[in-house]
Every structure is written in structure tokens, then in C-alpha cells.
Design an enzyme around this catalytic site. Structure first.
Site, mmCIF file in Angstrom:
data_model
loop_
_atom_site.group_PDB
_atom_site.id
_atom_site.type_symbol
_atom_site.label_atom_id
_atom_site.label_comp_id
_atom_site.label_asym_id
_atom_site.label_seq_id
_atom_site.Cartn_x
_atom_site.Cartn_y
_atom_site.Cartn_z
ATOM 1 N N HIS A 1 3.864 -5.235 3.209
ATOM 2 C CA HIS A 1 3.906 -5.807 4.561
ATOM 3 C C HIS A 1 3.465 -7.268 4.529
ATOM 4 C CE1 HIS A 1 4.366 -1.864 6.448
ATOM 5 N NE2 HIS A 1 3.393 -1.429 5.664
ATOM 6 N N HIS B 1 5.048 0.470 -0.599
ATOM 7 C CA HIS B 1 5.781 -0.485 0.228
ATOM 8 C C HIS B 1 4.839 -1.620 0.620
ATOM 9 C CE1 HIS B 1 3.741 2.154 3.074
ATOM 10 N NE2 HIS B 1 3.832 1.183 3.958
ATOM 11 N N HIS C 1 0.848 -1.191 0.000
ATOM 12 C CA HIS C 1 0.000 0.000 0.000
ATOM 13 C C HIS C 1 0.879 1.235 0.000
ATOM 14 C CE1 HIS C 1 -0.346 0.650 4.668
ATOM 15 N NE2 HIS C 1 0.848 0.252 4.322
ATOM 16 N N HIS D 1 -1.350 -10.518 -1.900
ATOM 17 C CA HIS D 1 -0.478 -10.176 -3.028
ATOM 18 C C HIS D 1 -1.120 -9.139 -3.949
ATOM 19 C CE1 HIS D 1 1.636 -13.691 -1.528
ATOM 20 N NE2 HIS D 1 2.707 -13.174 -2.119
ATOM 21 N N GLU E 1 0.016 -4.738 11.023
ATOM 22 C CA GLU E 1 0.760 -4.337 9.828
ATOM 23 C C GLU E 1 2.240 -4.654 9.959
ATOM 24 O OE1 GLU E 1 1.523 -0.294 7.188
ATOM 25 O OE2 GLU E 1 0.002 -0.287 8.744
#
Length: 137
Positions: free
Chosen positions: A39, A37, A14, A78, A125
Site C-alpha cells: 500500500h 500485498h 503486509h 519500503h 491504508e
């Protein structure tokens, strides 16, 4: 009343970025998170209710697992949350907003189909932060 929790994992990227602001203001507010980026997320879904005397369950955890995988994980794993996920369209995908969106999907199904109350959506996260949502007050 008793609670039971199911944990799931997924990977998603996100970007915390407000299109109404300049790039400079976005970086000032969101720092490096204003850039794309990813997570390794953890989702905890907790339901509460009474124990069924015949099964010993509040809810069959396989059914909860299947529901979460079908309605959430299959749609976010993904992906690029800002662009690929229908239920996040037009929403800045912060951990907080993401947890609320998950609640809004799961709560009516759990209540109407399975007769249990969604107690909490916890969305982790990173190892250092997570959001917990208990529904609208």
C-alpha cells in the site's frame, strides 16, 4: 486547547494472516489480503496543547516531522511489515494494530520531550479505509 496535524507518506507491504489458522480459514477471514500485498500509506499525527505565546505554536511542525520520520517512517518505509519492523514483531499488522503501535511509540516522546499530548494517530491504508486511534481509554 488547539490541535495541529502533520501528514507523512510511506510505502509498505503486509499480509493479514493468522499462523494459528489454516490457509483456507485465513482466506475466508482476510480474503486476498491474506496474500502479500502493498500500500501507499498516509500517516496523520495530531497533537494538542496550548499555543506558546512566543512562537505561536502548539509544537514546531518541523520537530514533529523529524520525530515521525526518525521513529516511524524510517523504520517502515519500503518494508514488509510482518517481518522487517521490530515494533510490529508478533503483531498482526492490520491497520488498527499498526496505528496503536505507532501511538505507543510517539505518545511518551511527545509528552515527555515536547510537552504536548498526542491526540490522534490516523493511518490510511487505502483511499477507502483508515484507522483512527485516540489512545487507551
Amino acid at each position: 486547547m488547539i490541535r495541529i496535524t502533520r501528514r507523512e507518506y510511506f510505502n509498505a507491504a503486509h499480509r493479514l494472516y493468522n499462523d494459528k489458522w489454516s490457509a483456507e480459514k485465513n482466506f475466508e477471514v482476510f480474503g486476498p489480503c491474506s496474500r502479500l500485498h502493498g500500500h501507499n500509506w498516509e500517516l496523520y499525527v495530531t497533537v494538542e496543547g496550548e499555543v506558546n505565546e512566543e512562537t505561536g505554536f502548539v509544537m514546531d511542525l518541523k520537530k514533529l516531522k523529524d520525530l515521525v520520520k526518525e521513529t516511524i517512517i524510517s523504520k517502515v518505509d519500503h518494508t514488509y511489515l510482518n517481518e522487517d519492523v521490530d515494533f510490529l514483531k508478533g503483531i498482526l499488522p492490520s491497520t488498527e494494530n499498526f496505528a496503536i503501535a505507532i501511538w505507543n511509540i510517539l505518545q511518551p516522546i511527545l509528552r515527555d520531550t515536547y510537552g504536548v499530548q498526542l491526540y490522534e494517530v490516523k493511518l490510511q491504508e487505502t483511499e477507502n479505509h483508515y484507522a483512527q486511534y485516540y489512545g487507551p481509554k
